[in-house]
Design a protein around this motif. Structure first.
Motif, PDB file in Angstrom:
ATOM      1  N   ALA A  27      17.128  -9.766   7.520  1.00 55.79           N
ATOM      2  CA  ALA A  27      17.154  -8.363   7.088  1.00 55.79           C
ATOM      3  C   ALA A  27      16.841  -7.407   8.234  1.00 55.79           C
ATOM      4  O   ALA A  27      16.038  -6.500   8.102  1.00 55.79           O
ATOM      5  CB  ALA A  27      16.203  -8.157   5.917  1.00 55.79           C
ATOM      6  N   SER A  28      17.504  -7.603   9.360  1.00 56.54           N
ATOM      7  CA  SER A  28      17.217  -6.781  10.535  1.00 56.54           C
ATOM      8  C   SER A  28      18.419  -6.003  11.058  1.00 56.54           C
ATOM      9  O   SER A  28      18.302  -5.252  12.016  1.00 56.54           O
ATOM     10  CB  SER A  28      16.688  -7.670  11.659  1.00 56.54           C
ATOM     11  OG  SER A  28      17.679  -8.616  12.048  1.00 56.54           O
ATOM     12  N   ILE A  29      19.567  -6.145  10.436  1.00 50.78           N
ATOM     13  CA  ILE A  29      20.806  -5.571  10.953  1.00 50.78           C
ATOM     14  C   ILE A  29      21.325  -4.484  10.004  1.00 50.78           C
ATOM     15  O   ILE A  29      21.362  -4.672   8.792  1.00 50.78           O
ATOM     16  CB  ILE A  29      21.883  -6.678  11.119  1.00 50.78           C
ATOM     17  CG1 ILE A  29      21.381  -7.756  12.065  1.00 50.78           C
ATOM     18  CG2 ILE A  29      23.203  -6.116  11.584  1.00 50.78           C
ATOM     19  CD1 ILE A  29      21.112  -7.280  13.461  1.00 50.78           C
ATOM     20  N   ASP A  30      21.757  -3.367  10.583  1.00 47.65           N
ATOM     21  CA  ASP A  30      22.307  -2.260   9.797  1.00 47.65           C
ATOM     22  C   ASP A  30      23.790  -2.427   9.482  1.00 47.65           C
ATOM     23  O   ASP A  30      24.273  -1.921   8.482  1.00 47.65           O
ATOM     24  CB  ASP A  30      22.114  -0.933  10.536  1.00 47.65           C
ATOM     25  CG  ASP A  30      20.645  -0.570  10.670  1.00 47.65           C
ATOM     26  OD1 ASP A  30      19.953  -0.543   9.638  1.00 47.65           O
ATOM     27  OD2 ASP A  30      20.200  -0.327  11.799  1.00 47.65           O
ATOM     28  N   ARG A  60      27.120 -16.068   3.908  1.00 46.79           N
ATOM     29  CA  ARG A  60      25.701 -16.083   3.529  1.00 46.79           C
ATOM     30  C   ARG A  60      24.809 -15.843   4.742  1.00 46.79           C
ATOM     31  O   ARG A  60      23.782 -15.176   4.648  1.00 46.79           O
ATOM     32  CB  ARG A  60      25.339 -17.410   2.871  1.00 46.79           C
ATOM     33  CG  ARG A  60      25.729 -17.496   1.438  1.00 46.79           C
ATOM     34  CD  ARG A  60      25.197 -18.774   0.765  1.00 46.79           C
ATOM     35  NE  ARG A  60      26.005 -19.021  -0.408  1.00 46.79           N
ATOM     36  CZ  ARG A  60      26.992 -19.907  -0.484  1.00 46.79           C
ATOM     37  NH1 ARG A  60      27.274 -20.688   0.533  1.00 46.79           N
ATOM     38  NH2 ARG A  60      27.689 -20.041  -1.589  1.00 46.79           N
ATOM     39  N   VAL A  61      25.192 -16.403   5.884  1.00 44.48           N
ATOM     40  CA  VAL A  61      24.443 -16.177   7.125  1.00 44.48           C
ATOM     41  C   VAL A  61      24.422 -14.690   7.447  1.00 44.48           C
ATOM     42  O   VAL A  61      23.376 -14.119   7.775  1.00 44.48           O
ATOM     43  CB  VAL A  61      25.043 -16.988   8.294  1.00 44.48           C
ATOM     44  CG1 VAL A  61      24.495 -16.542   9.631  1.00 44.48           C
ATOM     45  CG2 VAL A  61      24.798 -18.471   8.083  1.00 44.48           C
ATOM     46  N   ILE A  62      25.568 -14.051   7.331  1.00 43.22           N
ATOM     47  CA  ILE A  62      25.646 -12.611   7.604  1.00 43.22           C
ATOM     48  C   ILE A  62      24.824 -11.834   6.589  1.00 43.22           C
ATOM     49  O   ILE A  62      24.074 -10.919   6.942  1.00 43.22           O
ATOM     50  CB  ILE A  62      27.110 -12.153   7.628  1.00 43.22           C
ATOM     51  CG1 ILE A  62      27.796 -12.755   8.855  1.00 43.22           C
ATOM     52  CG2 ILE A  62      27.213 -10.635   7.628  1.00 43.22           C
ATOM     53  CD1 ILE A  62      29.266 -12.479   8.954  1.00 43.22           C
ATOM     54  N   LEU A  63      24.910 -12.206   5.330  1.00 44.46           N
ATOM     55  CA  LEU A  63      24.147 -11.516   4.291  1.00 44.46           C
ATOM     56  C   LEU A  63      22.646 -11.600   4.542  1.00 44.46           C
ATOM     57  O   LEU A  63      21.914 -10.636   4.337  1.00 44.46           O
ATOM     58  CB  LEU A  63      24.495 -12.093   2.914  1.00 44.46           C
ATOM     59  CG  LEU A  63      23.830 -11.446   1.710  1.00 44.46           C
ATOM     60  CD1 LEU A  63      24.164  -9.966   1.626  1.00 44.46           C
ATOM     61  CD2 LEU A  63      24.238 -12.165   0.436  1.00 44.46           C
ATOM     62  N   ARG A  64      22.166 -12.741   5.032  1.00 41.61           N
ATOM     63  CA  ARG A  64      20.726 -12.912   5.280  1.00 41.61           C
ATOM     64  C   ARG A  64      20.201 -11.998   6.375  1.00 41.61           C
ATOM     65  O   ARG A  64      19.060 -11.566   6.316  1.00 41.61           O
ATOM     66  CB  ARG A  64      20.423 -14.374   5.629  1.00 41.61           C
ATOM     67  CG  ARG A  64      20.477 -15.308   4.444  1.00 41.61           C
ATOM     68  CD  ARG A  64      19.866 -16.664   4.755  1.00 41.61           C
ATOM     69  NE  ARG A  64      20.571 -17.388   5.793  1.00 41.61           N
ATOM     70  CZ  ARG A  64      21.456 -18.349   5.577  1.00 41.61           C
ATOM     71  NH1 ARG A  64      21.775 -18.684   4.351  1.00 41.61           N
ATOM     72  NH2 ARG A  64      22.019 -18.970   6.583  1.00 41.61           N
ATOM     73  N   VAL A  65      21.020 -11.688   7.369  1.00 39.35           N
ATOM     74  CA  VAL A  65      20.526 -10.839   8.463  1.00 39.35           C
ATOM     75  C   VAL A  65      20.734  -9.357   8.198  1.00 39.35           C
ATOM     76  O   VAL A  65      20.133  -8.515   8.869  1.00 39.35           O
ATOM     77  CB  VAL A  65      21.130 -11.221   9.829  1.00 39.35           C
ATOM     78  CG1 VAL A  65      20.754 -12.645  10.192  1.00 39.35           C
ATOM     79  CG2 VAL A  65      22.619 -10.996   9.878  1.00 39.35           C
ATOM     80  N   LYS A  67      20.258  -5.784   6.445  1.00 45.45           N
ATOM     81  CA  LYS A  67      19.259  -5.048   5.666  1.00 45.45           C
ATOM     82  C   LYS A  67      19.861  -4.698   4.309  1.00 45.45           C
ATOM     83  O   LYS A  67      21.083  -4.593   4.175  1.00 45.45           O
ATOM     84  CB  LYS A  67      18.885  -3.751   6.381  1.00 45.45           C
ATOM     85  CG  LYS A  67      18.150  -3.927   7.677  1.00 45.45           C
ATOM     86  CD  LYS A  67      17.891  -2.563   8.314  1.00 45.45           C
ATOM     87  CE  LYS A  67      17.180  -2.691   9.639  1.00 45.45           C
ATOM     88  NZ  LYS A  67      17.016  -1.377  10.291  1.00 45.45           N
ATOM     89  N   PRO A  68      19.037  -4.489   3.296  1.00 46.01           N
ATOM     90  CA  PRO A  68      19.573  -4.014   2.015  1.00 46.01           C
ATOM     91  C   PRO A  68      20.326  -2.698   2.225  1.00 46.01           C
ATOM     92  O   PRO A  68      19.840  -1.792   2.893  1.00 46.01           O
ATOM     93  CB  PRO A  68      18.311  -3.799   1.167  1.00 46.01           C
ATOM     94  CG  PRO A  68      17.305  -4.730   1.757  1.00 46.01           C
ATOM     95  CD  PRO A  68      17.597  -4.738   3.238  1.00 46.01           C
ATOM     96  N   GLY A  69      21.530  -2.610   1.690  1.00 42.48           N
ATOM     97  CA  GLY A  69      22.350  -1.416   1.832  1.00 42.48           C
ATOM     98  C   GLY A  69      23.144  -1.352   3.130  1.00 42.48           C
ATOM     99  O   GLY A  69      23.833  -0.366   3.385  1.00 42.48           O
ATOM    100  N   ALA A  70      23.058  -2.394   3.948  1.00 45.78           N
ATOM    101  CA  ALA A  70      23.797  -2.422   5.209  1.00 45.78           C
ATOM    102  C   ALA A  70      25.292  -2.604   4.955  1.00 45.78           C
ATOM    103  O   ALA A  70      25.713  -2.915   3.842  1.00 45.78           O
ATOM    104  CB  ALA A  70      23.273  -3.551   6.100  1.00 45.78           C
ATOM    105  N   HIS A  71      26.080  -2.429   6.006  1.00 45.04           N
ATOM    106  CA  HIS A  71      27.531  -2.487   5.894  1.00 45.04           C
ATOM    107  C   HIS A  71      28.098  -3.748   6.553  1.00 45.04           C
ATOM    108  O   HIS A  71      27.595  -4.196   7.572  1.00 45.04           O
ATOM    109  CB  HIS A  71      28.161  -1.268   6.565  1.00 45.04           C
ATOM    110  CG  HIS A  71      27.757   0.014   5.927  1.00 45.04           C
ATOM    111  ND1 HIS A  71      28.358   0.501   4.796  1.00 45.04           N
ATOM    112  CD2 HIS A  71      26.791   0.898   6.248  1.00 45.04           C
ATOM    113  CE1 HIS A  71      27.794   1.631   4.447  1.00 45.04           C
ATOM    114  NE2 HIS A  71      26.833   1.895   5.323  1.00 45.04           N
TER     115      HIS A  71
END
Length: 93
Positions: A27-30, A60-65, A67-71
């Protein structure tokens, strides 16, 4: 995965998105912009037939990194975009 550009506002990585969760905190990526292989057998090249675009685990890997609401912006061929969209949805997006 190597930093292509890094400053106080942005980090641009060059490499396989399969390993994002190994090099980035959860959860670190916008935003993720990715252009996975289109899976259309482009000129008979092996790299265009990896199956990564249709693999829910990849997404799933992309989803894990993210942030909530990211694109997520993912490019695809018009004739296979539906398969990629299903894999993205199956991953939890």
């Amino acid at each position: 995965m190597t930093p292509f550009l890094e400053n106080d506002r942005a980090l641009l990585l060059h490499g396989s998105s399969r390993y994002l969760d190994l090099v980035l905190p959860l959860a670190s990526i916008d935003a993720v912009v990715t252009d996975p292989p289109y899976e259309i057998g482009f000129m008979g090249r092996a790299w265009d037939g990896t199956g990564v675009a249709f693999d829910p685990e990849f997404w799933r890997v992309i989803l894990r990194v993210l942030k909530p609401g990211a694109h997520l912006l993912a490019f695809s061929a018009t004739r296979t975009v539906h398969r990629m969209a299903c894999a993205i949805e199956d991953a939890g997006f």
